[in-house]
Design a protein around this motif. Structure first.
Motif, PDB file in Angstrom:
ATOM      1  N   ALA A   4     -28.926  63.257  39.499  1.00 30.08           N
ATOM      2  CA  ALA A   4     -28.192  64.530  39.576  1.00 30.08           C
ATOM      3  C   ALA A   4     -27.345  64.626  40.837  1.00 30.08           C
ATOM      4  CB  ALA A   4     -29.165  65.718  39.504  1.00 30.08           C
ATOM      5  N   SER A   5     -26.732  63.509  41.217  1.00 28.10           N
ATOM      6  CA  SER A   5     -25.870  63.526  42.400  1.00 28.10           C
ATOM      7  C   SER A   5     -24.583  64.283  42.097  1.00 28.10           C
ATOM      8  CB  SER A   5     -25.529  62.090  42.815  1.00 28.10           C
ATOM      9  OG  SER A   5     -24.498  62.070  43.779  1.00 28.10           O
ATOM     10  N   PRO A   6     -24.083  65.063  43.043  1.00 30.18           N
ATOM     11  CA  PRO A   6     -22.828  65.801  42.795  1.00 30.18           C
ATOM     12  C   PRO A   6     -21.625  64.885  42.645  1.00 30.18           C
ATOM     13  CG  PRO A   6     -23.502  66.029  45.087  1.00 30.18           C
ATOM     14  CD  PRO A   6     -24.640  65.373  44.376  1.00 30.18           C
ATOM     15  N   ILE A   7     -21.761  63.607  43.049  1.00 35.95           N
ATOM     16  CA  ILE A   7     -20.646  62.671  42.925  1.00 35.95           C
ATOM     17  C   ILE A   7     -20.940  61.576  41.908  1.00 35.95           C
ATOM     18  CG2 ILE A   7     -19.523  63.067  45.152  1.00 35.95           C
ATOM     19  CD1 ILE A   7     -21.250  60.875  46.330  1.00 35.95           C
ATOM     20  N   GLY A   8     -21.900  61.815  41.009  1.00 38.72           N
ATOM     21  CA  GLY A   8     -22.150  60.857  39.941  1.00 38.72           C
ATOM     22  C   GLY A   8     -20.918  60.709  39.062  1.00 38.72           C
ATOM     23  N   ASP A   9     -20.405  59.502  38.932  1.00 31.50           N
ATOM     24  CA  ASP A   9     -19.146  59.276  38.214  1.00 31.50           C
ATOM     25  C   ASP A   9     -19.179  59.769  36.781  1.00 31.50           C
ATOM     26  OD1 ASP A   9     -18.023  58.143  40.429  1.00 31.50           O
ATOM     27  OD2 ASP A   9     -18.011  56.090  39.682  1.00 31.50           O
ATOM     28  N   ALA A  43     -16.884  58.372  44.562  1.00 37.28           N
ATOM     29  CA  ALA A  43     -15.786  59.317  44.375  1.00 37.28           C
ATOM     30  C   ALA A  43     -15.742  60.346  45.496  1.00 37.28           C
ATOM     31  CB  ALA A  43     -15.931  60.026  43.033  1.00 37.28           C
ATOM     32  N   THR A  44     -14.540  60.612  45.976  1.00 39.14           N
ATOM     33  CA  THR A  44     -14.332  61.782  46.824  1.00 39.14           C
ATOM     34  C   THR A  44     -14.264  63.021  45.937  1.00 39.14           C
ATOM     35  OG1 THR A  44     -13.124  60.457  48.435  1.00 39.14           O
ATOM     36  CG2 THR A  44     -12.833  62.847  48.554  1.00 39.14           C
ATOM     37  N   VAL A  45     -13.492  62.914  44.856  1.00 41.00           N
ATOM     38  CA  VAL A  45     -13.427  63.956  43.815  1.00 41.00           C
ATOM     39  C   VAL A  45     -13.413  63.263  42.459  1.00 41.00           C
ATOM     40  CG1 VAL A  45     -12.074  65.831  42.799  1.00 41.00           C
ATOM     41  CG2 VAL A  45     -12.163  65.573  45.287  1.00 41.00           C
ATOM     42  N   PHE A  82     -15.732  69.133  37.242  1.00 39.67           N
ATOM     43  CA  PHE A  82     -15.450  68.466  38.516  1.00 39.67           C
ATOM     44  C   PHE A  82     -16.737  67.973  39.165  1.00 39.67           C
ATOM     45  CE2 PHE A  82     -11.765  71.128  37.916  1.00 39.67           C
ATOM     46  CZ  PHE A  82     -10.715  70.361  38.419  1.00 39.67           C
ATOM     47  N   GLY A  83     -16.620  66.910  39.928  1.00 39.95           N
ATOM     48  CA  GLY A  83     -17.696  66.411  40.771  1.00 39.95           C
ATOM     49  C   GLY A  83     -17.176  66.216  42.183  1.00 39.95           C
ATOM     50  N   GLY A  84     -18.065  66.271  43.153  1.00 36.65           N
ATOM     51  CA  GLY A  84     -17.668  66.081  44.544  1.00 36.65           C
ATOM     52  C   GLY A  84     -17.083  67.310  45.193  1.00 36.65           C
ATOM     53  N   VAL A  85     -17.167  68.455  44.538  1.00 33.15           N
ATOM     54  CA  VAL A  85     -16.560  69.681  45.088  1.00 33.15           C
ATOM     55  C   VAL A  85     -17.586  70.810  45.196  1.00 33.15           C
ATOM     56  CG1 VAL A  85     -14.212  69.127  44.353  1.00 33.15           C
ATOM     57  CG2 VAL A  85     -15.753  70.322  42.779  1.00 33.15           C
ATOM     58  N   GLU A 132     -11.630  79.540  43.441  1.00 31.85           N
ATOM     59  CA  GLU A 132     -12.789  80.430  43.349  1.00 31.85           C
ATOM     60  C   GLU A 132     -13.956  79.786  42.600  1.00 31.85           C
ATOM     61  OE1 GLU A 132     -11.746  84.280  41.847  1.00 31.85           O
ATOM     62  OE2 GLU A 132      -9.731  84.184  42.698  1.00 31.85           O
ATOM     63  N   ASP A 133     -13.680  78.658  41.923  1.00 30.35           N
ATOM     64  CA  ASP A 133     -14.727  77.980  41.150  1.00 30.35           C
ATOM     65  C   ASP A 133     -15.529  76.999  41.984  1.00 30.35           C
ATOM     66  OD1 ASP A 133     -14.610  78.914  38.435  1.00 30.35           O
ATOM     67  OD2 ASP A 133     -12.677  77.908  38.225  1.00 30.35           O
ATOM     68  N   ILE A 134     -14.891  76.358  42.946  1.00 29.95           N
ATOM     69  CA  ILE A 134     -15.526  75.247  43.643  1.00 29.95           C
ATOM     70  C   ILE A 134     -15.717  75.580  45.112  1.00 29.95           C
ATOM     71  CG2 ILE A 134     -14.566  73.580  42.009  1.00 29.95           C
ATOM     72  CD1 ILE A 134     -12.490  72.817  44.069  1.00 29.95           C
ATOM     73  N   ALA A 135     -16.675  74.888  45.722  1.00 30.65           N
ATOM     74  CA  ALA A 135     -16.970  75.096  47.144  1.00 30.65           C
ATOM     75  C   ALA A 135     -17.159  73.743  47.813  1.00 30.65           C
ATOM     76  CB  ALA A 135     -18.222  75.952  47.300  1.00 30.65           C
ATOM     77  N   PRO A 136     -16.077  72.977  47.957  1.00 29.04           N
ATOM     78  CA  PRO A 136     -16.223  71.639  48.548  1.00 29.04           C
ATOM     79  C   PRO A 136     -16.654  71.702  50.010  1.00 29.04           C
ATOM     80  CG  PRO A 136     -13.908  72.210  48.276  1.00 29.04           C
ATOM     81  CD  PRO A 136     -14.692  73.282  47.597  1.00 29.04           C
TER      82      PRO A 136
END
Length: 465
Positions: free
Chosen positions: A287-292, A363-365, A385-388, A421-425
């Motif tokens: 469950a990594s936030p940057i899982g491809d 991934a950065t994003v 999205f992932g990474g954000v 407003e959706d993401i909080a990188p």
């Protein structure tokens, strides 16, 4: 208690009782086995110096990183190291000769791994750049190595005979390693040992052993359970077992036009060595936030099937992911399979990955989008999205900003504004929060190009001559 046994360079090997089942294959090769041709570079699966090859019963050759593979995983496998390559005359293998004669090696540290990658590539084929993406050479330069790859020929070596999987249990001081061969046995073990590591490919957990030198007390290995290796395409979906390797999944995606964007993304997930072991179930489990793979699963509306001795349940991947490295898997459950619905005819399905390097990078994003148009207007929009943020997630406000509008610059600008407003990188060494927001908004704006030019190259590799 059973003994860890496998075929090594064509010969059956049985390890002494009490051998740690979580010792890495690399440490065993360079230590007790006294086969130091396989090198240790990074011990993280990045450099390829430790590449060895798994030989399948049907002749397949799968390169893997020995630094991440644990001895318990290797039970019943056939492994080939650089010491196991020979020419017909008993001397160096033709690939080894070609590397030397074409000046494809200088210091030689990376050479054994490159030779093993080449040996697998000669059998498996594919794009040379992709084959070499998991091997780092710091001093030779890749031109002579690429010349060797261009002239490779399969040596037509015979496939090994491997035993049928059997349930085994390995013990070492302070350690127990279970390897069940039925789903029922797996679920019973999980219920009895809820704190045990669930190990499939180990490309994430293996780092805890190779890099952090952890020594888990209890491991349940998933590789012997047939249900977890099932892979089939139906008219409505692709259904994949949790332990199916990315390499197998990529091969299927490449035959399915609707999944071509996902295939292009998977080809950048790690390297061939990583994809030979890594699994979709593992990507969900960590469950990594940057899982491809997670943004595409969200965009497709994929579902995950979980099982325990209490029964089965099915969750949308969106509901399965709960937070930073947190999912909805109960202590007695395992991930059995993932169902990926097919994009409907005419839907726009896009997968994106922005990273510092094209290959072998985190991934950065990451992003994946699925749009359904009715006429010129967006009837449905799923933007993931992932990474954000703390986990991969859908951008609901941005989706609402697109729905019902023409897919033009104004609509995408509105969606990009709502995305803030959706993401909080957050900021880290891969990119600042501001940069991540800018990248995510830019990927949204690029949707207009994706829709207007469906043949637009999906990946920089597509521009190669």
């Amino acid at each position: 208690m059973s003994a860890i046994a496998f075929v090594l360079n064509g010969r059956q090997v049985s390890l002494p009782p009490g051998t740690s089942p979580t010792l890495t294959l690399l440490d065993w090769l360079r230590g007790p086995a006294v086969l130091p041709g396989t090198k240790e570079g990074c011990a993280e699966g990045d450099c390829g110096a430790c590449t060895v090859v798994l030989e399948g019963t049907e002749g397949a050759r799968t390169p893997i990183n020995a630094c991440l593979a644990l001895l318990g995983q290797m039970h019943g496998q056939a492994i080939r190291t650089v010491e196991g390559l020979r020419g017909a005359d008993g001397g160096p293998h033709p690939i080894q000769r070609a590397m030397a004669e074409s000046d494809g090696t200088q210091c030689g540290f990376c050479t054994p791994g490159i030779v093993m990658t080449a040996w697998a590539h000669a059998r498996e084929g594919g794009e040379v750049h992709e084959a070499l993406a998991g091997n780092l050479c710091r001093c030779t330069g890749y031109r002579p190595i690429l010349e060797v790859f261009a002239g490779l020929a399969d040596d037509c070596g015979a496939a090994p005979d491997l035993p049928a999987p059997e349930a085994v249990r390995f013990e070492a001081p302070g350690q127990v390693f279970h390897r069940p061969v039925t789903l029922e046995a797996l679920l019973a073990l999980r219920a009895a040992h809820p704190e045990a590591w669930l190990l499939a490919g180990g490309t994430d957990l293996g780092l805890r052993v190779s890099d952090h030198r952890e020594r888990p007390a209890e491991v349940i290995c998933l590789l012997g359970v047939p249900e977890l290796h099932a892979l089939r395409a139906t008219p409505d979906a692709i259904e994949t077992g949790a332990a199916v390797s990315y390499a197998r999944l990529l091969a299927l995606f490449r035959q399915e036009p609707g999944f071509a964007p996902f295939a292009t993304l998977l080809a950048r997930l790690g390297s061939r060595q990583i994809r030979g072991l890594g699994t979709l179930g593992g990507n969900l489990g960590t469950a990594s936030p940057i899982g491809d793979a997670l943004p595409p699963l969200l965009a497709l509306g994929a579902q995950v099937t979980l099982a325990s001795v209490r029964g089965r349940r099915v969750l949308a991947v969106e509901d399965f992911l709960k937070g930073y490295r947190v999912n909805d898997l109960a202590a007695d459950e395992v991930v059995v399979s993932v169902t990926l619905p097919r994009p409907a005819p005419g839907e726009l399905f896009v997968c994106e990955k922005v990273s510092k390097r094209h290959d072998q990078d985190i991934a950065t994003v990451g992003a994946a989008f699925r749009l359904r148009l009715e006429g010129e207007r967006v009837a449905e929009a799923v933007l993931a999205f992932g990474g954000v943020g703390p986990m991969a997630a859908r951008a609901r406000r941005a989706e609402a900003a697109l729905r019902g509008r023409r897919l033009d610059a104004a609509a995408l600008a509105a969606a990009a504004e709502a995305l803030a407003e959706d993401i909080a990188p957050q900021s880290d060494w891969r990119g600042s929060a501001a940069y991540r927001l800018m990248v995510a908004q830019g990927l949204l704006r690029r949707l207009q190009l994706r829709a207007a030019q469906p043949d637009l190259a999906l990946d920089v590799a597509d521009y190669a001559p």
